[in-house]
Design an enzyme around this catalytic site. Structure first.
Site, short mmCIF file in Angstrom:
data_model
loop_
_atom_site.label_atom_id
_atom_site.label_comp_id
_atom_site.label_asym_id
_atom_site.label_seq_id
_atom_site.Cartn_x
_atom_site.Cartn_y
_atom_site.Cartn_z
N ARG A 27 0.84 -1.20 0.00
CA ARG A 27 0.00 0.00 0.00
C ARG A 27 0.87 1.25 0.00
O ARG A 27 1.76 1.41 0.82
CB ARG A 27 -0.91 0.02 1.24
CG ARG A 27 -1.68 1.34 1.45
CD ARG A 27 -2.83 1.46 0.48
NE ARG A 27 -3.47 2.78 0.57
CZ ARG A 27 -4.49 3.08 1.39
NH1 ARG A 27 -4.96 2.16 2.21
NH2 ARG A 27 -5.03 4.28 1.38
N ARG A 31 -5.92 1.59 -4.54
CA ARG A 31 -5.01 1.02 -3.54
C ARG A 31 -4.98 -0.50 -3.66
O ARG A 31 -5.99 -1.13 -4.00
CB ARG A 31 -5.37 1.45 -2.12
CG ARG A 31 -6.61 0.90 -1.49
CD ARG A 31 -7.93 1.55 -1.91
NE ARG A 31 -7.92 3.00 -1.97
CZ ARG A 31 -8.34 3.77 -0.97
NH1 ARG A 31 -8.73 3.24 0.17
NH2 ARG A 31 -8.39 5.08 -1.12
N ASP A 79 -6.59 -1.91 1.68
CA ASP A 79 -6.97 -0.89 2.66
C ASP A 79 -7.60 -1.60 3.84
O ASP A 79 -8.50 -2.43 3.66
CB ASP A 79 -7.96 0.08 2.01
CG ASP A 79 -8.27 1.28 2.89
OD1 ASP A 79 -7.42 1.64 3.72
OD2 ASP A 79 -9.36 1.87 2.73
N ASP A 84 -9.39 -0.69 7.55
CA ASP A 84 -9.91 0.36 8.43
C ASP A 84 -10.57 -0.27 9.65
O ASP A 84 -11.45 -1.12 9.51
CB ASP A 84 -10.95 1.21 7.70
CG ASP A 84 -10.34 2.17 6.70
OD1 ASP A 84 -9.24 2.68 6.98
OD2 ASP A 84 -10.95 2.39 5.64
#
Length: 201
Positions: A110, A119, A122, A124
Site C-alpha cells: 500500500r 489502492r 486498505d 480500516d
C-alpha cells in the site's frame, strides 16, 4: 457502568469481561475491520490480508463477510473495488490493532498517493466492542462508516446481533442493497474455516 479507556474513551456495552486502563487493555474484545482493494489480484490480496491478521499474536479472525464489488467513491476514474469486513477477537488495545492493520497494508504494497485513490489493500478499524474514542490517531466508531454502503453491507454480514449499532446497520444495509447504492453487488462468498485450514496446519 461505562468502562473507561483514557481520554474520551468510554464503552457502555461490551460482550467481554472487565478491563484495566487503556495501556492495560488485554482482555479479549470483538473488533470489526473493513478491507478493500482495487489493484492487482483483488481477491488474493484480501485473503492474504485476512491471513496476516489471523497470524498476528493477539488476533483471531472469527467471521468473514462476503466479498462485494462496488463502484469507486470520490475519485471515480479508477477500477471497481472489492470490499469486505472481518470480525476479530483481539487482545490488543484499539490503537495497537489500528497499527497492526497499517503495518499489513505496508507489507502488501500500500502506497498512499491521494485520498479516495486506487489502492492494493486498505484496512480500516470500524468498531472495537462499543468503545467510543476521539484521538488524533484513532476515532471510534469510524467517523464515516454510516455513510458508506460498501462498509455497511459487509459489516451487516458479521456484526454481532447484540451490538448497539446492529439495528441501524441492518436497516441501512438492506436499503443500500435495494437501491443499488455505489453499485454494490455480492461478488463472492468464502468459507473462512476452509480457507484458513492450510494456513493453520
Amino acid at each position: 457502568m461505562a468502562r473507561s479507556y483514557g481520554h474520551n474513551m468510554t464503552e457502555p456495552y461490551s460482550n467481554t469481561g472487565t478491563t484495566a486502563g487503556q495501556e492495560g487493555l488485554r482482555n479479549t474484545s470483538e473488533a470489526y475491520i473493513a478491507l478493500g482493494s482495487n489493484m492487482g489480484d483483488r481477491e488474493s490480496l484480501l485473503k492474504e490480508a485476512i491471513r496476516r491478521l489471523h497470524a498476528q499474536p493477539g488476533i483471531t479472525v472469527n467471521r468473514v463477510s462476503g466479498m462485494y464489488e462496488t463502484d469507486p467513491v470520490g475519485y471515480t476514474e479508477q477500477p471497481p473495488f472489492l470490499n469486505m469486513v472481518v470480525a476479530v477477537a483481539a487482545d490488543l488495545t484499539p490503537v495497537e490493532l489500528l497499527r497492526t492493520g497499517l503495518r499489513i497494508e505496508q507489507e502488501l504494497g500500500r502506497i498512499r498517493h491521494e485520498r479516495w485513490g486506487p489502492r492494493t489493500i486498505d484496512l480500516d478499524l470500524l468498531l472495537y466492542d462499543n468503545v467510543r474514542m476521539d484521538q488524533e490517531e484513532l476515532t471510534l466508531p469510524h467517523p464515516r462508516m454510516m455513510e458508506r454502503s460498501f462498509v455497511l453491507v459487509p459489516l451487516h454480514d458479521v456484526l454481532h446481533a447484540a451490538h448497539p449499532l446492529h439495528e441501524q446497520v441492518a436497516t441501512s444495509s438492506v436499503a443500500a442493497l435495494q437501491a443499488g447504492k455505489e453499485g454494490i453487488t455480492l461478488w463472492k462468498t468464502i468459507n473462512w474455516l476452509s480457507e484458513s485450514e492450510p494456513f493453520e496446519s
